[in-house]
Design an enzyme around this catalytic site. Structure first.
Site, short mmCIF file in Angstrom:
data_model
loop_
_atom_site.label_atom_id
_atom_site.label_comp_id
_atom_site.label_asym_id
_atom_site.label_seq_id
_atom_site.Cartn_x
_atom_site.Cartn_y
_atom_site.Cartn_z
N LEU A 210 113.06 66.63 -38.04
CA LEU A 210 111.61 66.70 -38.24
C LEU A 210 111.05 65.33 -37.91
O LEU A 210 111.68 64.31 -38.22
CB LEU A 210 111.27 67.03 -39.70
CG LEU A 210 111.53 68.46 -40.22
CD1 LEU A 210 111.19 68.53 -41.70
CD2 LEU A 210 110.76 69.50 -39.44
N ASP A 211 109.86 65.28 -37.30
CA ASP A 211 109.22 63.98 -37.06
C ASP A 211 109.03 63.25 -38.38
O ASP A 211 108.89 63.88 -39.44
CB ASP A 211 107.85 64.18 -36.39
CG ASP A 211 107.96 64.71 -34.97
OD1 ASP A 211 109.05 64.61 -34.38
OD2 ASP A 211 106.95 65.25 -34.47
N ARG A 212 108.96 61.95 -38.31
CA ARG A 212 108.85 61.12 -39.52
C ARG A 212 107.68 61.54 -40.41
O ARG A 212 107.79 61.60 -41.63
CB ARG A 212 108.71 59.66 -39.11
CG ARG A 212 108.67 58.71 -40.30
CD ARG A 212 108.49 57.28 -39.85
NE ARG A 212 108.45 56.40 -41.00
CZ ARG A 212 108.19 55.10 -40.93
NH1 ARG A 212 107.93 54.54 -39.77
NH2 ARG A 212 108.18 54.36 -42.02
N THR B 126 106.09 64.44 -40.45
CA THR B 126 106.09 65.86 -40.80
C THR B 126 106.90 66.07 -42.08
O THR B 126 107.97 65.51 -42.22
CB THR B 126 106.71 66.70 -39.65
OG1 THR B 126 105.99 66.45 -38.44
CG2 THR B 126 106.66 68.19 -39.96
N ARG C 262 102.57 69.72 -31.93
CA ARG C 262 101.49 68.74 -31.86
C ARG C 262 100.82 68.75 -30.48
O ARG C 262 99.59 68.65 -30.36
CB ARG C 262 102.03 67.35 -32.19
CG ARG C 262 102.53 67.25 -33.63
CD ARG C 262 103.43 66.04 -33.86
NE ARG C 262 102.69 64.79 -33.74
CZ ARG C 262 103.26 63.59 -33.83
NH1 ARG C 262 104.57 63.49 -34.05
NH2 ARG C 262 102.53 62.49 -33.71
#
EC number: 5.4.99.24
Length: 319
Positions: A143-145, A147, A245
């Site tokens: 997961l992105d930081r 998110t 995104r």
């Protein structure tokens, strides 16, 4: 400077640990020890398998006996971890499910899944500190930081293989919740737009829609409407970097407080409305997969944090 000298450790390799390289295995056993030191003890023959010297590329077999020598860990190296002890302890509070095969947690926004790129702390490092007895802990996906939400971790190599196969075969369903700008049109149920990843000179990753990119698809469903925003459920069919995104931006509805693909005017509107939001509004709300040990179909949901809940409540009240 004090040093701590642990004792020699003999580890018997289980069937689900077989097939991995000895250097990778040592990294899971000697947590916090620099790679350079691991290669040094391999080179010097201090690590033995079945009482014999081995090379870093040696692949372990079930039943192998690995001798791991005492490794001196400098106290000042341990001190570097201490600022993160609170974060490690906090991870214990966000575990959603755990058994012998898997661990599922509700990753907080602002925490990277891996240390690196100037970050000394990540979820996986925190879990290894929280579960020092665990012989295997590896991320199934990322997961992105910024998110938050459901993050799946394998506790056995066999579980990791099974779950990675589900990802490849699209047997795993992920659902995200995103707050986007404007009124999302109900008839827009799918965005198909190829994505190309670029690395800027600064090292930052930027993804854009390009015919030269990889095929990418995300499905969308409107969950709730507000005066100037929409809460949408996003289900990625493919798993490209920053896919949701970029696809929301491409559809004309960027996500709230997205510092790369967002819209500052929209963020300002949310601030002026009194939402108090300061983080990316993208949350991995649910994950559906087949349990690698039992074969049971599982669906695990992660509740939104208070910042996201408060934002939605303010928008509801303003309708």
């Amino acid at each position: 400077m004090k040093t701590e000298t642990p004792s020699v450790k003999i580890v018997a390799i289980a069937a689900d640990e077989a097939g991995q390289r000895i250097d990778n295995f040592l990294r899971t056993q000697l947590k916090g020890v620099p790679k350079s030191m691991i290669y040094r003890i391999l080179r010097k023959g201090e690590v033995r398998v079945n009482k014999k010297r081995i090379k870093p590329e040696y692949k372990l077999e079930a039943g192998d006996e690995v001798r791991i020598p005492p490794v001196r860990v400098a106290e000042r190296e341990e001190e570097a971890v201490s600022p993160h002890l609170q974060k490690v302890a906090a991870l214990a509070d966000v575990i959603l499910y755990e058994d012998d095969h898997i661990l599922v947690l509700n990753k907080p926004s602002g925490t990277a899944v891996h240390g690196g790129s100037g970050l000394s702390f990540g979820v996986i490092e925190g879990l290894r500190a929280l579960r020092p007895e665990a012989r295997f802990l590896e991320l199934v996906h990322r997961l992105d930081r910024d998110t938050s939400g459901v993050l799946l971790v394998a506790k056995k190599r066999s579980a990791l293989r099974s779950l990675h196969e589900q990802l490849r075969e699209k047997g795993m369903q992920k659902d995200y919740l995103a707050l986007v700008r404007g009124q999302w049109q109900s008839h827009v149920k799918t965005v198909q737009a190829p994505l190309l990843k670029n690395i800027l000179q600064s090292g930052e990753r930027i993804v854009r829609v390009s015919q030269e990119g990889k095929p990418s698809e995300t499905r969308f469903k409107v969950e709730e409407r507000y005066a100037f925003a929409t809460l949408v459920r996003c289900s990625p069919v493919t798993g490209r970097t920053h896919q949701i995104r970029v696809h929301t931006q491409y559809a004309g509805h960027p996500i709230a407080f997205d510092d790369r693909y967002g819209d500052r005017e929209f963020d300002q509107q949310l601030t002026e409305a009194g939402t108090g939001l300061k983080r990316l509004f993208l949350h991995a709300a649910a994950l559906k997969f087949t349990h690698p040990g039992t074969g049971e179909v599982m669906r695990i949901e992660a509740p939104m944090d208070n910042a996201l809940k408060r934002c939605l409540q303010v928008l509801r009240n303003a309708k």
